[in-house]
Design a protein around this motif. Structure first.
Motif, mmCIF file in Angstrom:
data_model
loop_
_atom_site.group_PDB
_atom_site.id
_atom_site.type_symbol
_atom_site.label_atom_id
_atom_site.label_comp_id
_atom_site.label_asym_id
_atom_site.label_seq_id
_atom_site.Cartn_x
_atom_site.Cartn_y
_atom_site.Cartn_z
ATOM 1 N N PHE A 71 39.398 40.589 33.330
ATOM 2 C CA PHE A 71 37.936 39.737 34.139
ATOM 3 C C PHE A 71 36.931 40.767 34.544
ATOM 4 O O PHE A 71 35.959 41.930 34.116
ATOM 5 N N ARG A 72 37.540 42.360 34.955
ATOM 6 C CA ARG A 72 36.550 43.262 35.164
ATOM 7 C C ARG A 72 36.245 44.521 34.761
ATOM 8 O O ARG A 72 34.928 44.761 34.100
ATOM 9 N N GLU A 73 37.527 44.564 33.216
ATOM 10 C CA GLU A 73 36.389 45.264 32.157
ATOM 11 C C GLU A 73 35.655 44.038 31.791
ATOM 12 O O GLU A 73 34.709 45.177 31.254
ATOM 13 N N GLY A 74 35.776 42.995 31.328
ATOM 14 C CA GLY A 74 34.719 42.799 31.172
ATOM 15 C C GLY A 74 32.631 42.636 31.628
ATOM 16 O O GLY A 74 32.287 43.127 31.042
ATOM 17 N N ALA A 75 33.684 42.522 33.308
ATOM 18 C CA ALA A 75 32.461 43.064 33.766
ATOM 19 C C ALA A 75 31.524 44.633 33.478
ATOM 20 O O ALA A 75 30.313 44.001 33.646
ATOM 21 N N LYS A 76 32.459 45.185 33.547
ATOM 22 C CA LYS A 76 31.623 46.702 33.485
ATOM 23 C C LYS A 76 30.837 47.205 32.076
ATOM 24 O O LYS A 76 29.794 47.566 32.310
ATOM 25 N N ALA A 77 31.495 46.178 31.094
ATOM 26 C CA ALA A 77 30.966 46.054 29.972
ATOM 27 C C ALA A 77 29.403 45.555 30.386
ATOM 28 O O ALA A 77 28.118 45.706 29.505
ATOM 29 N N ILE A 78 29.023 44.267 30.529
ATOM 30 C CA ILE A 78 28.348 43.481 31.223
ATOM 31 C C ILE A 78 26.986 44.572 31.604
ATOM 32 O O ILE A 78 25.830 44.684 31.395
ATOM 33 N N ILE B 50 32.716 43.567 24.885
ATOM 34 C CA ILE B 50 33.929 43.093 25.619
ATOM 35 C C ILE B 50 34.917 42.926 25.232
ATOM 36 O O ILE B 50 35.805 43.356 26.144
ATOM 37 N N TYR B 51 35.057 42.077 24.544
ATOM 38 C CA TYR B 51 36.856 42.370 23.733
ATOM 39 C C TYR B 51 36.485 41.833 21.914
ATOM 40 O O TYR B 51 36.085 41.672 21.809
ATOM 41 N N ASP B 52 38.050 42.714 21.566
ATOM 42 C CA ASP B 52 38.334 42.229 20.195
ATOM 43 C C ASP B 52 39.144 41.372 20.268
ATOM 44 O O ASP B 52 40.598 41.983 21.266
ATOM 45 N N GLY C 132 27.580 39.302 34.864
ATOM 46 C CA GLY C 132 28.986 40.701 35.330
ATOM 47 C C GLY C 132 29.539 39.733 36.643
ATOM 48 O O GLY C 132 30.558 40.349 37.004
ATOM 49 N N THR C 133 28.542 39.672 37.958
ATOM 50 C CA THR C 133 29.136 39.622 39.550
ATOM 51 C C THR C 133 30.348 38.667 38.767
ATOM 52 O O THR C 133 30.668 38.703 39.986
ATOM 53 N N LEU C 134 29.984 37.158 38.546
ATOM 54 C CA LEU C 134 30.612 36.158 38.432
ATOM 55 C C LEU C 134 31.535 36.538 37.600
ATOM 56 O O LEU C 134 32.606 35.986 37.682
ATOM 57 N N TRP C 135 31.720 37.103 36.908
ATOM 58 C CA TRP C 135 33.114 37.944 35.939
ATOM 59 C C TRP C 135 34.012 38.974 37.046
ATOM 60 O O TRP C 135 35.189 38.332 36.485
ATOM 61 N N LEU C 136 33.594 39.177 37.470
ATOM 62 C CA LEU C 136 34.109 39.958 39.176
ATOM 63 C C LEU C 136 34.556 39.013 40.139
ATOM 64 O O LEU C 136 35.884 39.216 40.356
ATOM 65 N N ARG D 223 37.342 51.252 27.806
ATOM 66 C CA ARG D 223 38.457 50.521 27.700
ATOM 67 C C ARG D 223 39.195 51.167 28.037
ATOM 68 O O ARG D 223 39.832 51.673 26.322
ATOM 69 N N VAL D 224 40.274 51.733 28.538
ATOM 70 C CA VAL D 224 41.674 52.072 28.225
ATOM 71 C C VAL D 224 42.862 51.130 29.004
ATOM 72 O O VAL D 224 43.080 51.131 30.098
#
Length: 239
Positions: free
Chosen positions: A179-186, A215-217, A63-67, A147-148
């Motif tokens: 990428f921040r939204e992905g990190a949030k999910a992780i 994380i994403y669709d 997650g930190t690497l995504w951030l 996710r908004v």
């Protein structure tokens, strides 16, 4: 097993990394990767979808690497995951392990170049610069918020993650918001997963009784065909 309930702290947003540089066809690529291999982080392409499994410790690293990718518009973030130990209970028939690369949109990387870049990165004489990277806590969106995506098309474009699969790698091209939204999910999975895993109903892999987030669709408008990048918590499976 005892579940860790330690709160997310500033240490959770620090990660040891290796920085490498590759010159290829007249261009230089700066690549960030974990300083040590992931033991409890694995990615599979499974029945048209993408399944990411993490435990608490390596999940926070991922997650930190995504951030970090969200703050590094001129760097690729490379997570070698194919060599990670197999997730217990995961049916490997028809699924294949993948590496993950986060690509800033501004780099305009052609996916076909990735295989040669990786060869240079993994060469025996490839130089590595070891560092500790720190990401401000404010970069991590609220874990309980959904996710908004903004209604304005120009703003919404920042949340888009474009995918390619090449050379046994899932390459995700995007920007800061995506990428921040992905990190949030992780991070949400690493927060909620340990308490859930302490119950007798928990399943490491399966459709029920596990902690997961999308994380994403990827879906075409009006189509039933869709793909998903899905992250699930799995208690540590390698030491």
């Amino acid at each position: 097993m005892a579940a860790s309930r330690a709160p997310l702290t500033r240490d959770g947003l620090r990660v040891k990394i290796a920085v490498q540089r590759v010159r290829l066809a007249g261009a230089e690529y700066r690549v960030i990767r974990p300083a040590r291999p992931l033991k409890n982080g694995a990615l599979y392409q499974a029945r048209g979808h993408y399944e990411l499994y993490v435990d608490r410790a390596d999940g926070r690293r991922v997650g930190t690497l995504w951030l970090l990718a969200a703050r590094s518009p001129r760097s690729l973030v490379y997570l070698p995951m194919r060599a990670a130990p197999a997730v217990p209970g995961f049916d490997s028939e028809g699924e294949r392990p993948l590496d993950l690369v986060l690509v800033p949109r501004a780099m305009q990387l052609r996916p076909s170049r990735w295989k040669r870049i990786r060869e240079h990165l993994n060469a025996g004489n490839a130089a590595r610069e070891l560092r500790t990277a720190s990401v401000p806590e404010r970069d991590l969106p609220g874990l309980d918020a959904g996710r908004v995506v903004p209604g304005d098309p120009k703003e919404a474009r920042g949340f888009v993650l474009r995918k390619h699969v090449h050379a046994e790698t899932l390459l995700l091209t995007g920007g800061t918001a995506g990428f921040r939204e992905g990190a949030k999910a992780i991070f949400a999975v690493t927060k909620d997963g340990p308490p859930a895993a302490a119950t007798g109903f928990y399943q490491r892999v399966g459709c029920n009784y596990h902690t997961c987030r999308a994380i994403y669709d990827w879906a075409a408008p009006g189509s039933r065909d869709w793909e998903q990048l899905h992250v699930a918590f799995c208690p540590s499976w390698a030491r």
